[in-house]
Design a protein around this motif. Sequence first.
Motif, PDB file in Angstrom:
ATOM      1  N   ALA A 193      -0.196  45.557 -22.195  1.00 25.09           N
ATOM      2  CA  ALA A 193       0.875  45.310 -21.225  1.00 25.09           C
ATOM      3  C   ALA A 193       0.443  45.723 -19.826  1.00 25.09           C
ATOM      4  CB  ALA A 193       2.141  46.060 -21.638  1.00 25.09           C
ATOM      5  N   PHE A 194      -0.310  46.830 -19.753  1.00 23.22           N
ATOM      6  CA  PHE A 194      -0.790  47.291 -18.443  1.00 23.22           C
ATOM      7  C   PHE A 194      -1.733  46.267 -17.823  1.00 23.22           C
ATOM      8  CE2 PHE A 194      -4.064  49.442 -15.892  1.00 23.22           C
ATOM      9  CZ  PHE A 194      -3.257  49.913 -14.860  1.00 23.22           C
ATOM     10  N   ALA A 195      -2.620  45.693 -18.626  1.00 26.28           N
ATOM     11  CA  ALA A 195      -3.556  44.697 -18.112  1.00 26.28           C
ATOM     12  C   ALA A 195      -2.799  43.493 -17.551  1.00 26.28           C
ATOM     13  CB  ALA A 195      -4.520  44.269 -19.216  1.00 26.28           C
ATOM     14  N   VAL A 196      -1.766  43.069 -18.284  1.00 23.69           N
ATOM     15  CA  VAL A 196      -0.952  41.944 -17.814  1.00 23.69           C
ATOM     16  C   VAL A 196      -0.219  42.323 -16.531  1.00 23.69           C
ATOM     17  CG1 VAL A 196       1.037  40.483 -18.340  1.00 23.69           C
ATOM     18  CG2 VAL A 196      -0.678  40.960 -20.109  1.00 23.69           C
ATOM     19  N   TRP A 197       0.381  43.508 -16.513  1.00 26.84           N
ATOM     20  CA  TRP A 197       1.150  43.981 -15.351  1.00 26.84           C
ATOM     21  C   TRP A 197       0.257  44.098 -14.118  1.00 26.84           C
ATOM     22  CZ3 TRP A 197       0.850  48.776 -12.690  1.00 26.84           C
ATOM     23  CH2 TRP A 197       1.922  49.041 -11.818  1.00 26.84           C
ATOM     24  N   GLU A 198      -0.930  44.684 -14.310  1.00 28.35           N
ATOM     25  CA  GLU A 198      -1.840  44.881 -13.185  1.00 28.35           C
ATOM     26  C   GLU A 198      -2.287  43.543 -12.609  1.00 28.35           C
ATOM     27  OE1 GLU A 198      -5.240  48.143 -12.297  1.00 28.35           O
ATOM     28  OE2 GLU A 198      -5.590  46.852 -14.033  1.00 28.35           O
ATOM     29  N   GLU A 199      -2.575  42.598 -13.487  1.00 31.28           N
ATOM     30  CA  GLU A 199      -2.982  41.270 -13.029  1.00 31.28           C
ATOM     31  C   GLU A 199      -1.833  40.584 -12.289  1.00 31.28           C
ATOM     32  OE1 GLU A 199      -5.348  38.062 -12.223  1.00 31.28           O
ATOM     33  OE2 GLU A 199      -5.932  40.007 -13.056  1.00 31.28           O
ATOM     34  N   GLU A 200      -0.619  40.736 -12.807  1.00 33.39           N
ATOM     35  CA  GLU A 200       0.540  40.153 -12.133  1.00 33.39           C
ATOM     36  C   GLU A 200       0.770  40.798 -10.770  1.00 33.39           C
ATOM     37  OE1 GLU A 200       3.765  40.604 -14.834  1.00 33.39           O
ATOM     38  OE2 GLU A 200       3.298  38.770 -15.959  1.00 33.39           O
ATOM     39  N   GLN A 201       0.601  42.129 -10.696  1.00 36.72           N
ATOM     40  CA  GLN A 201       0.774  42.817  -9.424  1.00 36.72           C
ATOM     41  C   GLN A 201      -0.211  42.289  -8.388  1.00 36.72           C
ATOM     42  OE1 GLN A 201       3.772  44.176 -10.197  1.00 36.72           O
ATOM     43  NE2 GLN A 201       3.245  46.093  -9.202  1.00 36.72           N
ATOM     44  N   ARG A 202      -1.468  42.152  -8.794  1.00 36.93           N
ATOM     45  CA  ARG A 202      -2.476  41.628  -7.867  1.00 36.93           C
ATOM     46  C   ARG A 202      -2.139  40.197  -7.456  1.00 36.93           C
ATOM     47  NH1 ARG A 202      -6.543  44.418 -11.046  1.00 36.93           N
ATOM     48  NH2 ARG A 202      -6.796  42.526 -12.295  1.00 36.93           N
ATOM     49  N   GLY A 203      -1.738  39.404  -8.427  1.00 39.37           N
ATOM     50  CA  GLY A 203      -1.426  38.008  -8.140  1.00 39.37           C
ATOM     51  C   GLY A 203      -0.232  37.861  -7.218  1.00 39.37           C
ATOM     52  N   ARG A 204       0.801  38.660  -7.448  1.00 39.80           N
ATOM     53  CA  ARG A 204       1.996  38.562  -6.616  1.00 39.80           C
ATOM     54  C   ARG A 204       1.719  39.059  -5.204  1.00 39.80           C
ATOM     55  NH1 ARG A 204       6.949  41.261  -9.085  1.00 39.80           N
ATOM     56  NH2 ARG A 204       8.067  39.838  -7.711  1.00 39.80           N
ATOM     57  N   ALA A 205       0.946  40.126  -5.096  1.00 38.63           N
ATOM     58  CA  ALA A 205       0.579  40.610  -3.763  1.00 38.63           C
ATOM     59  C   ALA A 205      -0.238  39.550  -3.025  1.00 38.63           C
ATOM     60  CB  ALA A 205      -0.211  41.914  -3.868  1.00 38.63           C
ATOM     61  N   LYS A 206      -1.165  38.906  -3.744  1.00 29.35           N
ATOM     62  CA  LYS A 206      -1.996  37.861  -3.140  1.00 29.35           C
ATOM     63  C   LYS A 206      -1.147  36.676  -2.708  1.00 29.35           C
ATOM     64  CE  LYS A 206      -6.127  36.138  -2.215  1.00 29.35           C
ATOM     65  NZ  LYS A 206      -7.011  36.755  -1.201  1.00 29.35           N
ATOM     66  N   SER A 207      -0.159  36.306  -3.537  1.00 23.92           N
ATOM     67  CA  SER A 207       0.660  35.127  -3.227  1.00 23.92           C
ATOM     68  C   SER A 207       1.525  35.354  -1.992  1.00 23.92           C
ATOM     69  CB  SER A 207       1.546  34.760  -4.427  1.00 23.92           C
ATOM     70  OG  SER A 207       2.521  35.760  -4.669  1.00 23.92           O
ATOM     71  N   ALA A 208       1.802  36.610  -1.653  1.00 26.52           N
ATOM     72  CA  ALA A 208       2.592  36.897  -0.454  1.00 26.52           C
ATOM     73  C   ALA A 208       1.774  36.752   0.816  1.00 26.52           C
ATOM     74  CB  ALA A 208       3.174  38.311  -0.539  1.00 26.52           C
ATOM     75  N   GLU A 209       0.444  36.888   0.703  1.00 29.86           N
ATOM     76  CA  GLU A 209      -0.402  36.940   1.892  1.00 29.86           C
ATOM     77  C   GLU A 209      -0.258  35.704   2.774  1.00 29.86           C
ATOM     78  OE1 GLU A 209      -4.457  37.707   0.961  1.00 29.86           O
ATOM     79  OE2 GLU A 209      -4.056  39.665   0.057  1.00 29.86           O
ATOM     80  N   LYS A 210      -0.121  34.530   2.156  1.00 32.92           N
ATOM     81  CA  LYS A 210      -0.104  33.307   2.957  1.00 32.92           C
ATOM     82  C   LYS A 210       1.148  33.171   3.810  1.00 32.92           C
ATOM     83  CE  LYS A 210       1.517  30.386  -0.917  1.00 32.92           C
ATOM     84  NZ  LYS A 210       1.363  31.337  -2.019  1.00 32.92           N
ATOM     85  N   PHE A 211       2.160  33.997   3.551  1.00 30.55           N
ATOM     86  CA  PHE A 211       3.382  33.928   4.338  1.00 30.55           C
ATOM     87  C   PHE A 211       3.503  35.075   5.348  1.00 30.55           C
ATOM     88  CE2 PHE A 211       4.596  32.074   0.131  1.00 30.55           C
ATOM     89  CZ  PHE A 211       4.714  30.768   0.559  1.00 30.55           C
ATOM     90  N   LEU A 212       2.612  36.063   5.247  1.00 27.86           N
ATOM     91  CA  LEU A 212       2.728  37.229   6.123  1.00 27.86           C
ATOM     92  C   LEU A 212       2.453  36.847   7.568  1.00 27.86           C
ATOM     93  CD1 LEU A 212       0.937  39.980   3.994  1.00 27.86           C
ATOM     94  CD2 LEU A 212       3.385  39.647   4.300  1.00 27.86           C
ATOM     95  N   LEU A 213       3.041  37.609   8.475  1.00 31.07           N
ATOM     96  CA  LEU A 213       2.921  37.320   9.898  1.00 31.07           C
ATOM     97  C   LEU A 213       1.477  37.408  10.375  1.00 31.07           C
ATOM     98  CD1 LEU A 213       4.451  36.621  12.448  1.00 31.07           C
ATOM     99  CD2 LEU A 213       5.016  39.034  12.742  1.00 31.07           C
TER     100      LEU A 213
END
Length: 948
Positions: free
Chosen positions: A791-811
């Motif tokens: 579960a941690f491996a899945v969570w960590e990968e999701e955290q990285r992915g979600r943080a990355k997906s936000a980058e394209k919208f950041l100021l």
Amino acid sequence: MDERELGFLGDPSLVRQLGALWGKSAAKAAGCMNLLICHLLDTAAVAEQIWDGYLAVSTQKLLDEVAGGPGRGRRFFAWLCGIHDCGKATPAFQRMDEAGARAVQEAGLTWVPKRQQRWQHDQAGGKLIRDVLSKAGWPEEQVSWIWPLVAGHHGRFPPAAKLNEPVSALGHLHGKGPAWRRAQSAVVEVLTRQLGFDSLEQVQPAKVPSRADQLHLSGLVVMADWIASDERHFDGIDDLKKASLEASRARAAKAWKRLGLRGGWGQLELPGPEAFQDRFGQVPRRSQLMVMDVARRMTGPGLLIVEAPMGEGKTNTSLLAAEILAARFGADGVFVGMPTQATSDPIFTQVRAWAGKVSPGLESQVALLHGKRRFNREWQTLLTEAGDRPDDMYGTIEEDALYEFSGFTAEEEPERLAPAEWFLGGKRGLLTPLVVGTIDQLLFAATRTKHVMLRMAGLAGKIVILDEVHAADVYMSQFLLEGLRWLGQARVPVILLSATLPPAQRRALTEAYLAGASWRQEAPAFDLPAPGGYPNVTAAWLEHGRPRVLVGNCTSWRKDLPVRVEVIPEFPRAKASKEAPEPIEEPYAEVVALLVDQLRDGGCALVIRNTVDRAQDTYEALCSHFRKSDVFLLHGRLHAAHRADRTEAALSRLGPSGSPRKRTILVATQLAEQSFDVDADILITDLAPIDLLLQRIGRLHRHDAVPRPERLRAPRVVITGFNASEARAPWILRDSEAIYGRYLLLRTAALVCAVDGSHWDIPGQVPALVAAVYGKEAVVPEAWAEEEEEAFAVWEEEQRGRAKSAEKFLLTRFAEYENTTLEGLHYAEAKGTDEVVHAIVRDGEPSVEVVIVYEDDDGYTSWKGGRLLGGGEVPPHLVDEVLGGTVRLPTKLTAAAEKELQPLAGWRGHPWLRHSRALRLQAGFGTRLDHFAVRYDVELGLVIDKTE
């Protein structure tokens, strides 16, 4: 402006051209063309009004520093605002109005008629001012930050390459030949001399402001332009002799007075020891004194993180701390950001009461800023008493669609109870002196969206307070951290409130602010000691370029409550089959039996479910055993009117009271989790991550003076939605895992199972419990370890992915934090409606709001039964009733709604309903969307069932 004043031009032809170049056509200037130089002077004069009556002391000091010393900032600011439309002195713009074009050509400025390409005047202005300032000898570093403010005054900052006119235009859009160059220089020079400068060399700034300060100033330029573009107050002047700074100052002063614009509290005196009791009618608690002391000890504007248990009084603490920081660092107002619309409403009332104590009458300058404010009774009462029209009108005004709206002016009603009507226009809300809204307003300010400069201008010069910051997940946190970087660079004091923060999150927030303050991609090295106790406070700021940190803690004003923790195991519901089309067992039988037993002598229970469907099912199960008048349901799929009424009823029934309360059961979703001041005698909740679970427990025995039945004297939380044993990893509701992820739920379940039948000491154990779940130490039984690792491996990968997906919208892109100008900031703008932007910062699919109407043989009725006219046209007396039927569909229906739902024919000309999609329901049936049957139940709200 006579020939003597313009003698420095040395050429009568230039005077004629100056008297022909137009800035507003007759159609947009009350029937008479407005000369370009007149609009520039009007805008400069408005800027002077903004300086005198609106700007924070901190902003005035900033402008003085940029301009070269005390007393120089005001005139420089007027020039900066006035020069914004210089790009209109080009053929690209001047040919756009037939009458104006003819006059310009007759004055000797010509172009090739067949060239029809467009070149936006804001971008043309960027090129023009860059050329003029460079020719005047300004250094490149000063030219480079000025031109984007001109090129970006319509909401987007282009890259330098965009300044060049279209290649095929052969120079004609910008103006070919020396005549156009002389005329363009003359426009800039005349404005400059009218403002009292001898030359452009005298205007040259002494220093380059930070990018955040540039963004702030850009927003103020837009504000000045929008005010000066209001034809009600600035009608056209087509005679150069009548154009002057003195005439524009008279127009601007009259407009400012009629619009009723003003700033916040001005320069505050540092509040004394008695201030807290004066403001809130109570003696400050130890934790409140601690926070105020730390605020007084900060030697520069910075970040103040307050962690304290639910009910400790963090809101009052933050407001008094805001006064202290404002007095010390020159802020002129406050923005209070709450996690949800529902939590914003009660804080709005609280902030208005506080503002009136800070300065009599200041409560009238507090705005409520969220998408459902029209259903807040206090807000609507204020608007009604001020003489304003319904609130939604203001959201329809776009900057490119004439800028202005008619209506109330301050001269007609001197004792206005709501902020000036101008602030209620689209995209202007944060410019109001004091604002209460959702945290989204700050998150939006960290996105690359049009007019983001207005959001920064609305935050800079204020104290920013954000509540419940722990509720921001990893995706939202990217926007929060980006916002803190910009606020740190703009030296905006920020107060963050939370029940408790994981150590890693506390450090990340501090690093982001200090990185911004130091104008660097990463914060300078600093030590951040653990607070060491609870409640606690952490302060961080820069002193002479170096980070300073203060950390403090104290004991809570309340003794720890021993909250008994129990588990009611839940099992997967049996699937339907041909032999048994419905599940045999009642899934919530144990919950119902528990409440029947515990509430036999009265009392108030809160049941929190993780999904709307689950809340609806629980409500129906309880209604079969309790009177319906005792059971309430609150969730996000109630339409606006029902949600507002039930929220008010819940706060009334479950609020603090000195007398026995009526038996009440509130079934709610996560709406009841944060900043929701209800007091439950017993809590039943689905499993959630530990920090959110503790937030829910914060609604339990919240107030000491509440009389409780004997069997409910001891606080008790019952946790369900999973089952577990030490021998195997737990089963957890699939919907809960979809929302929160399995990893944090597993670790939380381990702590819950370990204490089942015993108790947690709240709030004393809160920091340790949060640290245990979010830390790296082993907390799950050995038999769960393998699943936890997966579960941690899945969570960590999701955290990285979600943080990355936000980058394209950041100021700001990651590699651009050390850029020095705003050039190209909108390189890949996040475009879309407010709903799309909301989805961007909340990491969700765009959802759609619809307005419920019922369809029958005679036409349409509102949700309440009011008959609409032909085609669904809404009679004036039914507008509020119809809008009360607004409800947000779940995202799984977004695509179908966008394809199938449209405004009713009778709504298309209506200012508030023309963009609203109608959800047409048949009485007793509802409708179908995609593969779902959709109906609205008065008790349950929107009900959505999968069809075959």
